[in-house]
Design an enzyme around this catalytic site. Structure first.
Site, PDB file in Angstrom:
ATOM      1  CG  ASN A  98      14.330-111.835 -21.006  1.00  0.00           C
ATOM      2  OD1 ASN A  98      15.284-112.617 -20.905  1.00  0.00           O
ATOM      3  ND2 ASN A  98      13.188-112.026 -20.372  1.00  0.00           N
ATOM      4  CG  HIS A 339      13.631-105.306 -12.485  1.00  0.00           C
ATOM      5  ND1 HIS A 339      13.994-106.065 -11.398  1.00  0.00           N
ATOM      6  CD2 HIS A 339      12.923-104.276 -11.985  1.00  0.00           C
ATOM      7  CE1 HIS A 339      13.551-105.493 -10.288  1.00  0.00           C
ATOM      8  NE2 HIS A 339      12.882-104.409 -10.615  1.00  0.00           N
ATOM      9  CB  CYS A 340      12.686-107.460 -18.982  1.00  0.00           C
ATOM     10  SG  CYS A 340      11.033-106.820 -19.164  1.00  0.00           S
ATOM     11  CB  ALA A 341      17.133-108.704 -16.367  1.00  0.00           C
TER      12      ALA A 341
END
Lengths: 382, 72
Positions: A98, A339-341
């Site tokens: 992100n 995982h912010c992805a």
């Protein structure tokens, strides 16, 4: 305690890192470049030496092209927001964090065209798909050098060659690879490279940077933050000089002193030696997990194609439950979820539940891996 | 004895200048900017009795922008 969250931040740091930070505060505590007294000169020298060492490490001739930032996210924002104008086109891969996707989606609202090339189910990217997308002119190609979810390494050199042939610049997100994989900007073909100091480089949080290739025309990159630099103060416009153009405000000298100690530690131990050791543990972990019933491991099967990150799920068990049990019952620390992805998890087919991520570091031992495998087995068969 | 001062626009240039001159074998020192001179960067390079053309060549080779002043 077994720490397997090195992809979030490496821990414990080498003792030299806290010693260097302590020394900076005790001995070199001036404001670098603002005043002229000894403490200011000492502080500036620590930052200069770190900049110089990082330029060498990344294969850049001119050390002023290493721009210090707070982290990789800050460096990526500087690059993305500083380069892209409404109406321009940017191409990126389906494994982005992100830190790339959020600034891109915000720019999309302002008329930047964003094209995401889907990744394969092991997180790999096809250069052919990038070549096809580059048939239409683009200003920039952004690549995650290695996925923070599956560890998959992108074919950066090949895609950079294609991008340059099509007249696009290349920005590489090296958050998971700086200090873990050898990076030489001219060989890789990156025009800009964002790195963090607190993962593979073993430095403290609050450090990172954007490295600009010697050939990159800095007139094309606007600053993200403007303000005092201690240089050309007679003007109220931002100076053009590097690194001041992109470094306003008092820098994180104490963190940068720690980063230098982390980088020195990596170089003393040898990046290749660290990687070889981590890779062996990664393979043991992957093979052990794959043998367990109901476990699915994500990412490439060939060890050369990933950094030391292993993501997995267990059929019928929620990842947050696995993470909690590893922590509470076995004292094993890892990260679960997205995982912010989210883009990467969509590519791997693990959206929206995410995965359990075990990230190995230089202090991980074979015993740690054996204990982790036993713990996962106990979670499956109580 | 002539006392020379090299002024730079940025801290990083001053430190790069110091490194380049030391590498070329010159004895130089970083000092706070003397009050007779106005430099924005808080410190400057001081030198005594050095061959000016060789000093300039070393700084030019490092790709630096600088000004040299002589003080009594």
């Amino acid at each position: 305690m077994i720490y397997l969250d090195h992809a979030a931040t490496s821990w414990p740091k080498p003792p030299e890192v806290s010693a260097a930070m302590h020394d900076f505060l005790e001995r070199a505590g001036g404001n670098p470049g603002r005043s002229g007294h000894k403490l200011s000169i000492e502080a500036a020298r620590v930052i200069f030496d770190t900049r110089d060492a990082l330029a060498d490490f990344f294969g850049v001739q001119d050390p002023t092209r290493v721009i210090f930032t707070l982290n990789a996210t800050h460096a990526l924002n500087l690059a993305i927001q500083g380069l892209l104008q409404p109406g321009q086109r940017v191409i990126t891969g389906g494994m982005e964090h992100n830190a790339v996707m959020r600034p891109l989606r915000a720019l999309q609202q302002r008329g930047v065209q964003v094209e995401v090339i889907p990744a394969e189910s092991d997180g790999s990217l096809s250069p052919q798909k990038f070549a096809a997308a580059l048939q239409t002119p683009a200003r920039l190609v952004i690549l995650n050098h290695a996925s923070n979810v599956s560890g998959t390494i992108a074919p950066a050199e090949e895609i950079a060659r294609l991008a340059h042939a099509a007249g696009a610049w290349v920005l590489v997100d090296a958050a998971q690879t700086a200090g873990s994989l050898p990076i030489h900007l001219p060989t890789m073909g990156a025009d800009l490279l964002a790195f963090t100091g607190h993962k593979g480089l073993q430095g403290p949080p609050g450090t990172g940077g954007l490295v600009l290739a010697d050939t990159f025309d800095t007139a094309q990159l606007s600053p993200l933050v403007r303000g005092g630099t201690g240089s050309r103060s007679e003007f109220e416009t931002q100076p053009e000089d590097l690194p001041d153009r992109y470094e306003s405000g008092t820098p994180n000298g104490v963190g940068i002193a720690g980063l230098k100690a982390g980088l020195d530690w990596v170089q003393q131990h040898g990046l290749q030696a660290i990687r070889a050791q981590e890779d062996e543990l990664k393979q043991t972990l992957q093979q052990g997990l794959t043998r367990l019933a109901g476990v699915q491991v994500y990412g490439p099967t060939h060890p050369d194609q990933s950094v030391a990150i292993v993501s997995f799920t267990i059929q019928g068990k929620h990842v947050s439950e696995i993470g909690r049990r590893l922590d509470e019952e076995f004292d094993i620390l890892c990260r679960v979820g997205l995982h912010c992805a989210p883009a990467a998890h969509r590519s791997l087919g693990t959206f929206p539940n995410g995965t359990v991520r075990l990230a190995i570091g230089p202090t991980t031992s074979p015993q740690d891996i054996a204990s982790t495998l036993r713990a996962v087995e106990r979670i499956i068969n109580p | 004895m002539s006392r020379g001062i090299v002024l730079f626009h940025t801290t990083t240039s001053a430190l790069r200048g110091e490194k380049a001159l030391k590498k070329a074998g010159f004895l130089v020192k970083l000092i706070p900017t003397p009050r007779e001179l106005s430099s924005d960067c808080g410190f400057v390079i001081e030198f005594h009795d050095l061959p000016l053309n060789q000093l300039q060549a070393a700084l030019n080779e490092a790709g630096l922008e600088f000004e040299i002043h002589f003080l009594p």
